[in-house]
Design a protein around this motif. Structure first.
Motif, mmCIF file in Angstrom:
data_model
loop_
_atom_site.group_PDB
_atom_site.id
_atom_site.type_symbol
_atom_site.label_atom_id
_atom_site.label_comp_id
_atom_site.label_asym_id
_atom_site.label_seq_id
_atom_site.Cartn_x
_atom_site.Cartn_y
_atom_site.Cartn_z
ATOM 1 N N GLY A 48 0.822 -1.206 0.000
ATOM 2 C CA GLY A 48 0.000 0.000 0.000
ATOM 3 C C GLY A 48 0.854 1.251 0.000
ATOM 4 O O GLY A 48 1.791 1.359 -0.785
ATOM 5 N N ALA A 49 0.543 2.187 0.893
ATOM 6 C CA ALA A 49 1.284 3.448 0.933
ATOM 7 C C ALA A 49 2.465 3.392 1.898
ATOM 8 O O ALA A 49 3.096 4.406 2.156
ATOM 9 C CB ALA A 49 0.338 4.567 1.350
ATOM 10 N N ARG A 50 2.785 2.206 2.419
ATOM 11 C CA ARG A 50 3.800 2.149 3.485
ATOM 12 C C ARG A 50 5.195 2.494 3.003
ATOM 13 O O ARG A 50 6.035 2.901 3.787
ATOM 14 C CB ARG A 50 3.835 0.744 4.103
ATOM 15 C CG ARG A 50 2.641 0.463 4.978
ATOM 16 C CD ARG A 50 2.762 -0.905 5.613
ATOM 17 N NE ARG A 50 1.482 -1.279 6.183
ATOM 18 C CZ ARG A 50 0.676 -2.180 5.666
ATOM 19 N NH1 ARG A 50 1.009 -2.807 4.550
ATOM 20 N NH2 ARG A 50 -0.461 -2.465 6.244
ATOM 21 N N GLU A 52 6.117 4.722 0.534
ATOM 22 C CA GLU A 52 6.199 5.978 -0.199
ATOM 23 C C GLU A 52 7.244 6.870 0.475
ATOM 24 O O GLU A 52 7.491 6.722 1.675
ATOM 25 C CB GLU A 52 4.859 6.712 -0.104
ATOM 26 C CG GLU A 52 3.717 6.014 -0.763
ATOM 27 C CD GLU A 52 3.554 6.524 -2.163
ATOM 28 O OE1 GLU A 52 3.083 7.642 -2.336
ATOM 29 O OE2 GLU A 52 3.945 5.801 -3.096
ATOM 30 N N PRO A 53 7.840 7.836 -0.260
ATOM 31 C CA PRO A 53 8.746 8.764 0.409
ATOM 32 C C PRO A 53 8.062 9.438 1.610
ATOM 33 O O PRO A 53 6.843 9.613 1.589
ATOM 34 C CB PRO A 53 9.056 9.794 -0.678
ATOM 35 C CG PRO A 53 8.871 9.056 -1.941
ATOM 36 C CD PRO A 53 7.770 8.085 -1.698
ATOM 37 N N PHE A 54 8.834 9.789 2.622
ATOM 38 C CA PHE A 54 8.393 10.423 3.878
ATOM 39 C C PHE A 54 7.821 9.432 4.887
ATOM 40 O O PHE A 54 7.573 9.806 6.021
ATOM 41 C CB PHE A 54 7.317 11.504 3.674
ATOM 42 C CG PHE A 54 7.757 12.681 2.875
ATOM 43 C CD1 PHE A 54 8.865 13.406 3.262
ATOM 44 C CD2 PHE A 54 7.078 13.079 1.739
ATOM 45 C CE1 PHE A 54 9.276 14.510 2.536
ATOM 46 C CE2 PHE A 54 7.487 14.172 1.008
ATOM 47 C CZ PHE A 54 8.587 14.882 1.409
ATOM 48 N N MET A 55 7.551 8.173 4.487
ATOM 49 C CA MET A 55 6.949 7.254 5.450
ATOM 50 C C MET A 55 8.015 6.812 6.454
ATOM 51 O O MET A 55 9.156 6.539 6.085
ATOM 52 C CB MET A 55 6.346 6.037 4.741
ATOM 53 C CG MET A 55 5.130 6.365 3.923
ATOM 54 S SD MET A 55 3.764 7.085 4.851
ATOM 55 C CE MET A 55 3.005 5.625 5.496
ATOM 56 N N THR A 75 3.802 0.754 9.605
ATOM 57 C CA THR A 75 3.924 2.214 9.670
ATOM 58 C C THR A 75 4.172 2.678 11.096
ATOM 59 O O THR A 75 3.489 2.230 12.019
ATOM 60 C CB THR A 75 2.633 2.877 9.170
ATOM 61 O OG1 THR A 75 2.279 2.276 7.943
ATOM 62 C CG2 THR A 75 2.788 4.364 8.991
ATOM 63 N N ALA A 78 2.818 8.241 9.516
ATOM 64 C CA ALA A 78 2.480 8.421 8.101
ATOM 65 C C ALA A 78 2.657 9.880 7.715
ATOM 66 O O ALA A 78 1.701 10.592 7.463
ATOM 67 C CB ALA A 78 1.048 7.951 7.850
ATOM 68 N N LYS A 81 1.092 11.404 4.370
ATOM 69 C CA LYS A 81 -0.314 11.814 4.300
ATOM 70 C C LYS A 81 -0.436 13.326 4.515
ATOM 71 O O LYS A 81 -1.134 14.003 3.779
ATOM 72 C CB LYS A 81 -1.074 11.051 5.379
ATOM 73 C CG LYS A 81 -2.542 11.280 5.398
ATOM 74 C CD LYS A 81 -3.215 10.230 6.270
ATOM 75 C CE LYS A 81 -4.633 10.598 6.559
ATOM 76 N NZ LYS A 81 -4.818 11.262 7.840
ATOM 77 N N GLY A 84 1.802 15.415 1.660
ATOM 78 C CA GLY A 84 1.269 15.412 0.294
ATOM 79 C C GLY A 84 0.126 16.404 0.131
ATOM 80 O O GLY A 84 -0.156 16.865 -0.964
ATOM 81 N N LEU B 146 2.573 9.617 -3.531
ATOM 82 C CA LEU B 146 2.941 10.902 -2.942
ATOM 83 C C LEU B 146 3.078 12.010 -3.991
ATOM 84 O O LEU B 146 2.532 13.094 -3.828
ATOM 85 C CB LEU B 146 4.246 10.736 -2.163
ATOM 86 C CG LEU B 146 4.744 12.027 -1.548
ATOM 87 C CD1 LEU B 146 3.947 12.385 -0.329
ATOM 88 C CD2 LEU B 146 6.204 11.919 -1.225
ATOM 89 N N ASP B 183 -3.100 -0.705 4.493
ATOM 90 C CA ASP B 183 -2.237 0.120 5.349
ATOM 91 C C ASP B 183 -3.033 1.305 5.877
ATOM 92 O O ASP B 183 -4.137 1.587 5.401
ATOM 93 C CB ASP B 183 -1.017 0.597 4.566
ATOM 94 C CG ASP B 183 -1.398 1.533 3.469
ATOM 95 O OD1 ASP B 183 -1.104 2.722 3.585
ATOM 96 O OD2 ASP B 183 -2.049 1.083 2.502
#
Lengths: 242, 206
Positions: A48-50, A52-55, A75, A78, A81, A84, B146, B183
């Motif tokens: 999923g979004a785990r 992505e940059p910044f996580m 995570t 986050a 979130k 972005g 992102l 997630d």
């Protein structure tokens, strides 16, 4: 195949093959790590979004010959979130990630201080504690200090004479007194030097009340200082929305 | 190492995305064994694709003409515009047969770390297209990652003063997945964008 656990911030991602990505991480115990996340680009991916940059994630990785493979991710925060959804924070945060990637080595040594500094800075950015530009400048000055390139703003960088001084010279490492002044020094306003000192020390009451002109001048000096030590500028700095 | 042109062919094939040295060698020997007419046709297509294909003057989609098939189609709704990152995304949306408006291709997403800012994308062209007042709704369909999110945030800031209706594709749980594996960000989004399916009318959200 040996497994290990580490906490990390995702700095950058690159596409790999059909559905995979190479994830560049700033890991607490291993410094800069490049690892493969399999199937991360599929819509049904369990990542999923785990990743992505910044996580900010807790990871399990499997050691590989050239690249490690991410096997589990949970995570911790986050940040992606919040960042972005706010364009100035996103651009400032991107510049922080690039700074961290350039300052930390990929030799497998722990990078606890750099890791904690980045997590703290991203947290401040996500919580909108201060202006994104100020958080970025403060982070860059402190990340440089941790890497061994601490600038001097309170005294003369050459003879140590207590300041504040008005001459600033990047190659000498900070402000210079009138006797040590070298050709090519710039002369920022006293308020700018005070702001730079506050950003380095984390004196937020002073930094938050600074005026726009000091902030602009200070960020120019910070990026000049950073470019000098990194030998080339950051690509993301030109896009920071201040 | 092979001699001359066969090695050149392997090197060229190896420079393509996703083709490694072994695959390049296998394709090269396949071409060597193939019917000469087939190979000639393949080579002609490669040359033609570079000569003929360019970007649509209106939306930025790939086309052989000045305007792409969708922009030239008078039956498409000119009041709704869907903004996507790449031409490939148009194909994906067209396959759904849900959308009858027109498109605008940005040519990527804002990624400062890769040196891509708003000026490198076709955002100025988008604002020009909206200038004549024909478009009343803009649907932002950037990737749900992102960079796509940040691009959508930036677009929203630019489009807000123009007075057009701006919407964004929903994102949330994938069809065919398990809730427990979602997630936090995805599940959070699914909650934010939840749909009312009946019962008492929903209270306005704070």
């Amino acid at each position: 195949m040996s497994l290990y656990r580490d906490q990390a911030v995702v700095l950058r991602t690159h596409k790999l093959g059909e559905a995979d990505r190479i994830i560049t991480l700033l890991a607490r115990e291993r410094g800069l790590v490049r690892a493969v996340a399999k199937g991360v680009r599929k819509t049904s991916s369990r990542w999923g979004a785990r990743l992505e940059p910044f996580m900010h994630v807790d990871l399990q990785l499997a050691e590989g010959r050239s690249l490690d493979t991410i096997t589990q991710a949970v995570t911790l925060s986050a940040f992606a979130k919040d960042l972005g959804a706010d364009y100035p924070s996103y651009t400032a945060g991107s510049a922080m990630l690039e700074t961290a990637e350039r300052l930390v080595d990929g030799d497998g040594e722990p990078a606890v201080q750099q890791y904690q500094l980045l997590v703290g800075a991203l947290n401040a950015l996500a919580m909108r504690r201060h202006s994104p530009g100020l958080i970025l400048d403060s982070y860059q000055l402190r990340a440089l200090s941790v890497a061994g390139y601490a600038p001097t703003f309170a005294a003369c960088a050459l003879c140590g004479l207590e300041g504040p001084h008005r001459n600033f010279h990047v190659p000498s490492g900070g402000t210079l007194c009138d006797r040590c002044r070298v050709p090519g020094s710039s002369t920022p306003a006293a308020a700018t030097v005070e702001l730079l000192g506050a950003l380095l020390a984390g004196d937020w009451p002073v930094a938050d009340t600074s005026d726009d002109r000091s902030r602009r001048d200070a960020s120019g000096l910070v990026s000049a200082y950073l470019s000098w030590h990194l030998e080339r500028g950051l690509r993301s700095l030109a896009h920071v929305d201040r | 190492m092979y001699d001359g042109v066969i090695q050149d062919l392997i090197d060229e094939l190896g420079s393509l995305p996703g083709v490694g040295p072994k695959s390049a060698q296998r394709i090269a020997f396949h071409l060597l064994d193939a019917d000469p007419e087939d190979v000639r046709r393949f080579a002609a297509v490669l040359v033609q694709v570079k000569e003929k294909v360019h970007f649509c003057s209106i939306c930025g989609n790939v086309t052989e003409d000045t305007e792409c098939r969708i922009c030239a189609d008078a039956r498409r709704d000119p009041t709704v515009l869907c903004v996507v990152e790449e031409s490939k995304d148009i194909l994906a949306i067209e396959r759904t047969r849900e959308f009858r408006g027109r498109y605008h291709v940005l040519g990527g997403a804002i990624s400062p770390i890769a040196g891509i800012g708003p000026d490198q994308l076709r955002i100025r062209e988008l604002l020009q297209r909206l200038g004549d007042g024909t478009v009343t709704e803009v649907i932002i369909a950037t990737d749900p990652n992102l960079e796509g999110e940040a691009t959508a945030t930036y677009l929203l800031r630019m489009l807000a003063p123009l007075g057009v209706r701006v919407s964004k594709l929903a994102s949330g749980l994938p069809v065919g997945g398990d809730l427990e594996y979602a997630d936090e960000v995805t599940l959070g989004r699914a909650f934010e964008g939840r749909l009312s399916v009946g019962g008492a009318p929903a209270e306005p959200r704070p």
